[in-house]
Write an enzyme that holds these catalytic residues in place. Structure first.
Site, PDB file in Angstrom:
ATOM      1  N   GLN A 182       2.075   1.847  -3.432  1.00 49.89           N
ATOM      2  CA  GLN A 182       1.063   2.205  -4.416  1.00 49.89           C
ATOM      3  C   GLN A 182       0.620   3.664  -4.266  1.00 49.89           C
ATOM      4  O   GLN A 182       0.324   4.333  -5.243  1.00 49.89           O
ATOM      5  CB  GLN A 182      -0.157   1.284  -4.274  1.00 49.89           C
ATOM      6  CG  GLN A 182       0.122  -0.171  -4.613  1.00 49.89           C
ATOM      7  CD  GLN A 182      -1.116  -1.034  -4.470  1.00 49.89           C
ATOM      8  OE1 GLN A 182      -2.227  -0.557  -4.598  1.00 49.89           O
ATOM      9  NE2 GLN A 182      -0.908  -2.319  -4.189  1.00 49.89           N
ATOM     10  N   CYS A 183       0.575   4.155  -3.033  1.00 51.71           N
ATOM     11  CA  CYS A 183       0.156   5.533  -2.794  1.00 51.71           C
ATOM     12  C   CYS A 183       1.352   6.478  -2.928  1.00 51.71           C
ATOM     13  O   CYS A 183       2.510   6.079  -2.738  1.00 51.71           O
ATOM     14  CB  CYS A 183      -0.440   5.676  -1.394  1.00 51.71           C
ATOM     15  SG  CYS A 183      -1.927   4.692  -1.131  1.00 51.71           S
ATOM     16  N   THR A 184       1.050   7.723  -3.243  1.00 54.19           N
ATOM     17  CA  THR A 184       2.095   8.739  -3.297  1.00 54.19           C
ATOM     18  C   THR A 184       2.321   9.254  -1.890  1.00 54.19           C
ATOM     19  O   THR A 184       1.632  10.155  -1.415  1.00 54.19           O
ATOM     20  CB  THR A 184       1.685   9.898  -4.225  1.00 54.19           C
ATOM     21  OG1 THR A 184       1.354   9.371  -5.506  1.00 54.19           O
ATOM     22  CG2 THR A 184       2.803  10.898  -4.364  1.00 54.19           C
ATOM     23  N   VAL A 185       3.272   8.674  -1.208  1.00 54.66           N
ATOM     24  CA  VAL A 185       3.573   9.046   0.167  1.00 54.66           C
ATOM     25  C   VAL A 185       4.658  10.115   0.138  1.00 54.66           C
ATOM     26  O   VAL A 185       5.804   9.855  -0.240  1.00 54.66           O
ATOM     27  CB  VAL A 185       4.034   7.823   0.984  1.00 54.66           C
ATOM     28  CG1 VAL A 185       4.349   8.230   2.416  1.00 54.66           C
ATOM     29  CG2 VAL A 185       2.974   6.733   0.954  1.00 54.66           C
ATOM     30  N   LEU A 192       0.820  -1.211   0.000  1.00 55.22           N
ATOM     31  CA  LEU A 192       0.000   0.000   0.000  1.00 55.22           C
ATOM     32  C   LEU A 192       0.855   1.262   0.000  1.00 55.22           C
ATOM     33  O   LEU A 192       0.564   2.231  -0.708  1.00 55.22           O
ATOM     34  CB  LEU A 192      -0.924  -0.015   1.228  1.00 55.22           C
ATOM     35  CG  LEU A 192      -1.866   1.192   1.366  1.00 55.22           C
ATOM     36  CD1 LEU A 192      -2.810   1.269   0.169  1.00 55.22           C
ATOM     37  CD2 LEU A 192      -2.653   1.098   2.670  1.00 55.22           C
TER      38      LEU A 192
END
Length: 751
Positions: free
Chosen positions: A594-597, A591
């Site tokens: 996949q996310c733009t952290v 996760l």
């Protein structure tokens, strides 16, 4: 006798002669001003757009209607083209309507101050005196027809301080009049008989019909009793109006008097107040016609109505005469000198010798300026639009005079991605005056979005039973609540991506719609999360030669770049640094991958840089074809703009009025540094190479469909020639490994 007439034997007229034989001091009714709100709106717009910091006097006009209400003449300033505001330096294209012969046109100067302090500190009496005397004392040799002198008799000054931020204007009118050291005295002559008034008004009607434009405020006619009483010809006042011997015998000097009193024949008000222009008429007769000391007749012409010019004759009136006849002695030139020196001396034209009055009274009846508040008069949307762009208009005054606000306002922007970057870019672009947005995104607003993405609220998250409102539509709706004149639309669309297999019908629909959006846009922002989602917009922008600004985020680093335009030797695109084709980057990812952290402060920085880069590019004559700035030593050194000392003096400038335009801006929050490398285009790039662009133009649907089916990116590598390039590079490396290198073991050899 003070008045000769064939009817002088009448007892009533004799009583009038006795009644009006007393010399009375003349009282004057000053002008007041009436300024229509459209005038102030037009002036504030002129100040913001063209006048800017200039405090030079601006020529303007105002009108006086002879048929004003009782008590006071009104100087009217109208907007919407009826009034003339002409900035002499920039020759502003203000349309001036043809003047009406039913109105008198007064010419004046508007002096606008930039600060309230400068408005307050200016020597207003000196300013009014200089304004009047420059025209009134102009030399006859320089002005043969004396028009400038006559125009000065009814001139005015308007001082202003426009508070553009609060939509208020501080203003003060000055209508100058030349003073005498002694009081002006006059005898009132008997009123006209009904027959005489008809003759006079018919003559004045004929006088109006002869005028080509506005109504002259001063006139003269001869009252020769030996001729037919109806033989009266009114002429404009001029230096040629006297008789051949220079005398004023039998001449009546008149002025159109807008002052109206309730009753002009009562015994307790034998001499009603006179209109303000009478002062300057007497000054003109004394100083320019040399009639000082002469006894003359003055007519205060106060018409009931002005008849239609098409009428040859005017009907008789049953109303009592309102015209007032006076007998006065013209002051001598010395009476106007307050300098203690004879007016015939060398100091005759010194402004210090004269005294000029005329500043308007305020609402409290004291000399002072007035405020006009335009907010209640303006449409709320107009106020919002003007205030939104105030920052940009003020930039043009001093700091960025070449800023093209109109170009920015007409720019159509396509934002691909409505996440953290997309929301911040849109808000920054609105600050630059851009108002036409198309926002494309396929996601919906989730509960984690509003704290980082500044166009969304919790209401967007609650939409559709918590499913979330489509991001593109939510962002477009939010922009409309921020600026009154924004045009925004949201497009809920999935972008076909390499390695993400889709049906042919889905690809065709998406490619067709996205290609149309790219062609309609003037500038495109690529603000998506994944690498592969940037591929198709990159290809389309290159195929249609559009401005494309790319922004991408890492955890604590960011990239902003502009893609090069044209063909041949140009700047590289987002994929020009890669030797592998884009593919599905989301498979087999956790996760957090996949996310733009990113660090929360990163997106606003990158978004601001992206927006600023676009504005700079828009101000360069070559726009997307503009070269990158030169660098000192390496691709990662600070950027240095080209100068006149460059080897090629004819090289196109790499900067715009807003500064240099780097190809890439790479920043880091770890070291708080930025770099501006320049990367040329790669001939085998999978995003912008010529073979790929040719393939897209030939069969865009087929290219995109096959690219989406290709799991490992091999299809793009074949089309672009990247696969062959890598094979050649591998062969060269193998050859180098097989070579027998002669290594020098003696380290004493000098190099």
């Amino acid at each position: 006798d003070i008045y000769h007439s064939s009817e002088s034997s009448n007892s009533s007229e004799l009583q009038n002669t006795i009644l009006y034989s007393i010399m009375d001091p003349v009282k004057f009714v000053p002008f007041s001003s009436t300024v229509d709100s459209p005038f102030w709106v037009e002036y504030c717009h002129l100040k913001l757009e063209d006048i800017q910091l200039s405090e030079e006097a601006i020529d303007m006009q105002a009108q006086v209607v002879p048929l004003s209400s009782a008590g006071m003449a009104r100087l009217q300033c109208l907007g919407g083209g009826s009034n003339s505001l002409t900035h002499s330096v920039k020759k502003l294209p203000i349309t001036v309507q043809k003047s009406s012969v039913d109105k008198m046109i007064f010419h004046g100067n508007l002096v606008g101050f930039n600060t309230l302090e400068s408005f307050s500190k200016v020597d207003k009496n000196k300013l009014l005196k200089e304004h009047f005397l420059k025209g009134f004392l102009s030399s006859s040799e320089e002005n043969n027809d004396n028009a400038q002198v006559l125009k000065s008799l009814t001139s005015f000054v308007l001082l202003t301080f426009p508070d553009l931020k609060q939509h208020k204007v501080l203003y003060w009118f000055g209508i100058p009049a030349l003073m005498t050291k002694t009081k002006l005295m006059a005898q009132r002559l008997p009123s006209f008989s009904p027959e005489q008034e008809v003759v006079l008004e018919q003559a004045f009607h004929n006088f109006r019909r002869e005028q080509e434009s506005d109504l002259p405020p001063f006139f003269v006619y001869s009252e020769n009793k030996k001729k037919d009483p109806s033989d009266i010809v009114i002429r404009p006042l001029s230096k040629d109006c006297l008789k051949e011997d220079g005398s004023s015998e039998d001449l009546v000097f008149g002025f159109v008097d807008s002052t109206r009193t309730q009753n002009t024949t009562t015994d307790n008000e034998v001499l009603p107040p006179m209109g303000w222009p009478l002062r300057n008429l007497l000054a003109y007769l004394s100083i320019h016609l040399n009639l000082g000391g002469s006894t003359i007749q003055i007519l205060s012409f106060r018409p009931h109505r002005l008849h239609r010019l098409a009428d040859d004759t005017i009907p008789s009136s049953n109303n009592n005469s309102t015209h007032i006849r006076l007998q006065m002695t013209v002051p001598n030139k010395e009476d106007y000198s307050f300098g203690g020196q004879d007016s015939s001396g060398d100091n005759n034209n010194s402004f210090d010798d004269y005294k000029v009055v005329g500043w308007e009274l305020n609402a409290r009846g004291k000399p002072g300026p007035r405020w006009v508040n335009l907010k209640p008069l303006l449409d709320k949307n107009h106020l919002a639009i003007q205030a939104a762009d105030l920052n940009l208009k003020l930039m043009k005054w001093r700091m960025i005079p070449d800023l093209d606000v109109n170009r920015l306002q007409s720019t159509k922007v396509l934002l691909i991605g409505a996440g953290t970057l997309g929301c911040s870019v849109a808000r920054t672009l609105m600050g630059w005056g851009i108002r036409d947005f198309t926002i494309l995104d396929y996601g919906t607003v989730s509960y984690s979005n509003p704290v980082r993405q500044n166009l969304f609220t919790l209401e967007d998250c609650h939409f559709n039973n918590g499913q979330g409102k489509p991001k593109a539509q939510a962002a477009a709706d939010a922009l409309k609540t921020i600026a009154a004149d924004v045009k925004s639309r949201g497009i809920h669309l999935s972008i076909p991506m390499p390695g993400h297999s889709e049906s042919l019908e889905s690809v065709q629909e998406s490619v067709s719609q996205l290609d149309t959006l790219v062609q309609e846009a003037d500038a495109i922002f690529l603000l998506t999360d994944t690498r592969e989602s940037r591929w198709l917009p990159t290809v389309m922008a290159a195929a249609h030669d559009k401005i494309l600004i790319n922004a991408a985020l890492g955890l604590d680093s960011w990239l902003v770049m502009r893609h090069g335009g044209g063909s041949g030797n140009r700047l590289g695109c987002y994929f020009c640094n890669d030797v592998v084709a884009p593919e599905n980057s989301t498979k087999n990812r956790t996760l957090d991958q996949q996310c733009t952290v990113t660090r929360p402060g990163l997106a606003p920085i990158a978004s601001s840089m992206a927006a600023e880069l676009l504005v700079s590019v828009m101000h360069h004559p070559l726009r997307q074809l503009a070269p990158a700035p030169k660098t000192r030593s390496s691709a990662f050194s600070p950027t240095v703009s080209s100068t006149a000392d460059d080897t090629n003096a004819e090289e196109v400038s790499d900067s715009s009025p807003l500064g240099v335009m780097p190809h890439q801006i790479r920043g880091s929050l770890v070291s708080y540094t930025m770099m501006t490398p320049t990367v040329p285009s790669f001939c085998h790039c999978t995003g912008c190479s010529q073979p790929l662009i040719d393939a897209y133009k030939k069969d865009k649907m087929g290219l995109v469909f096959e690219t989406c089916k290709s799991v490992n990116g091999s299809y793009l590598e074949q089309i672009s020639g990247l696969e062959e390039f890598r094979a050649q590079a591998a062969a060269k490396m193998a050859e180098m490994e097989e070579m027998d290198w002669d290594v020098e073991e003696d380290g004493d050899e000098d190099f």
